[in-house]
Scaffold this motif. Structure first.
Motif, PDB file in Angstrom:
ATOM      1  N   LYS A  13      26.213  47.492 -47.935  1.00  0.00           N
ATOM      2  CA  LYS A  13      27.358  47.155 -47.160  1.00  0.00           C
ATOM      3  C   LYS A  13      28.162  46.145 -47.922  1.00  0.00           C
ATOM      4  O   LYS A  13      27.600  45.440 -48.787  1.00  0.00           O
ATOM      5  N   ASP A  17      31.889  45.546 -43.341  1.00  0.00           N
ATOM      6  CA  ASP A  17      30.841  46.675 -42.534  1.00  0.00           C
ATOM      7  C   ASP A  17      30.125  45.915 -41.669  1.00  0.00           C
ATOM      8  O   ASP A  17      29.383  46.543 -40.838  1.00  0.00           O
ATOM      9  N   PRO A  20      32.036  45.831 -36.087  1.00  0.00           N
ATOM     10  CA  PRO A  20      31.717  47.063 -35.329  1.00  0.00           C
ATOM     11  C   PRO A  20      32.805  48.159 -36.077  1.00  0.00           C
ATOM     12  O   PRO A  20      34.054  47.946 -36.236  1.00  0.00           O
ATOM     13  N   ALA A  21      32.199  49.327 -36.492  1.00  0.00           N
ATOM     14  CA  ALA A  21      33.083  50.396 -37.242  1.00  0.00           C
ATOM     15  C   ALA A  21      33.975  51.025 -36.042  1.00  0.00           C
ATOM     16  O   ALA A  21      33.386  51.548 -35.027  1.00  0.00           O
ATOM     17  N   SER A  22      35.463  51.082 -36.869  1.00  0.00           N
ATOM     18  CA  SER A  22      36.252  52.023 -36.028  1.00  0.00           C
ATOM     19  C   SER A  22      37.580  52.439 -36.934  1.00  0.00           C
ATOM     20  O   SER A  22      37.575  51.648 -37.906  1.00  0.00           O
ATOM     21  N   ARG A  23      38.484  53.058 -36.488  1.00  0.00           N
ATOM     22  CA  ARG A  23      39.568  53.205 -37.392  1.00  0.00           C
ATOM     23  C   ARG A  23      40.348  52.105 -37.292  1.00  0.00           C
ATOM     24  O   ARG A  23      41.124  51.662 -37.931  1.00  0.00           O
ATOM     25  N   ARG A  25      39.642  49.142 -36.690  1.00  0.00           N
ATOM     26  CA  ARG A  25      39.072  48.051 -37.626  1.00  0.00           C
ATOM     27  C   ARG A  25      39.635  48.020 -38.886  1.00  0.00           C
ATOM     28  O   ARG A  25      39.759  47.264 -39.698  1.00  0.00           O
ATOM     29  N   ASP A  26      39.296  49.201 -39.358  1.00  0.00           N
ATOM     30  CA  ASP A  26      39.910  49.567 -40.849  1.00  0.00           C
ATOM     31  C   ASP A  26      41.200  49.233 -40.978  1.00  0.00           C
ATOM     32  O   ASP A  26      41.749  48.778 -42.137  1.00  0.00           O
ATOM     33  N   ARG A  72      39.176  50.412 -48.504  1.00  0.00           N
ATOM     34  CA  ARG A  72      39.717  49.410 -47.814  1.00  0.00           C
ATOM     35  C   ARG A  72      40.517  48.429 -48.573  1.00  0.00           C
ATOM     36  O   ARG A  72      41.702  47.976 -48.381  1.00  0.00           O
ATOM     37  N   ARG A 120      29.414  46.697 -53.131  1.00  0.00           N
ATOM     38  CA  ARG A 120      28.757  47.755 -52.443  1.00  0.00           C
ATOM     39  C   ARG A 120      27.309  47.870 -53.032  1.00  0.00           C
ATOM     40  O   ARG A 120      26.434  48.133 -52.321  1.00  0.00           O
TER      41      ARG A 120
END
Length: 192
Positions: A13, A17, A20-23, A25-26, A72, A120
């Motif tokens: 991560k 990361d 909370p994951a979402s489009r 968020r990105d 990102r 990463r």
């Protein structure tokens, strides 16, 4: 045969990361990274004898790469570069468009990819590894920026190094020290 030998290792991560994951968020992180870089570029101090100022831009770009990861981070710097080319006045000192220092921006995109990939793999979790990550990122920026400066400003290689590298080394060392303390500390605080 063990499944570990067949299954590829899952990448680690980066700090982003942990949200909370979402489009959404990105997208917010990409736009935020671009805005942070643009804001940091406004901290611009002219360097006598150089067409390139000292800015907070490189620090922001490397921070974006390590905290957001490759995809990102590169997207953030691409948005930053494309918007600046389109006329958004957020390059160093409120400028936009192509200038003799545009090679540094191109280098920042590549550096963001490199430091994001290393983050990463956990390079942002300890001071020594973060030092190496920042040094690599800075080197990539200069490997693109200085030759571009030489070409765009019609300078010799030695003149471009004197104007576009040497005056910035101390400031970049300070930026690296800040990052070396900031990111490993952030990971300790989140205990991830």
């Amino acid at each position: 045969m063990s499944t570990a030998a067949v299954t590829p290792a899952r990448p680690g991560k980066v700090l982003a990361d942990l949200l909370p994951a979402s489009r959404v968020r990105d997208i917010a992180l990409v736009l935020g990274g671009a805005a942070l870089t643009g804001l940091a570029a406004q901290i611009a101090v002219p360097v006598p004898g150089s067409p390139v100022p000292v800015t907070g831009q490189t620090f922001a770009a490397l921070l974006v790469g390590t905290t957001l990861g490759v995809r990102r981070g590169v997207s953030s710097l691409a948005v930053y570069a494309l918007a600046g080319l389109a006329g958004v006045p957020w390059f160093a000192g409120g400028s936009s468009g192509v200038s003799v220092s545009f090679g540094y921006i191109l280098g920042m995109i590549l550096a963001t990819a490199a430091v994001g990939a290393l983050a990463r793999r956990g390079a942002d979790r300890s001071v020594p590894r973060m030092a190496g990550t920042m040094l690599l990122g800075e080197a990539i920026i200069y490997l693109v920026g200085v030759p571009y400066l030489a070409y765009a400003a019609d300078m010799s290689a030695s003149a471009a190094i004197a104007a576009g590298l040497t005056p910035f080394l101390i400031g970049d060392a300070v930026k690296a020290v800040l990052a070396m303390g900031l990111l490993p500390t952030a990971w300790k605080l989140v205990k991830e």
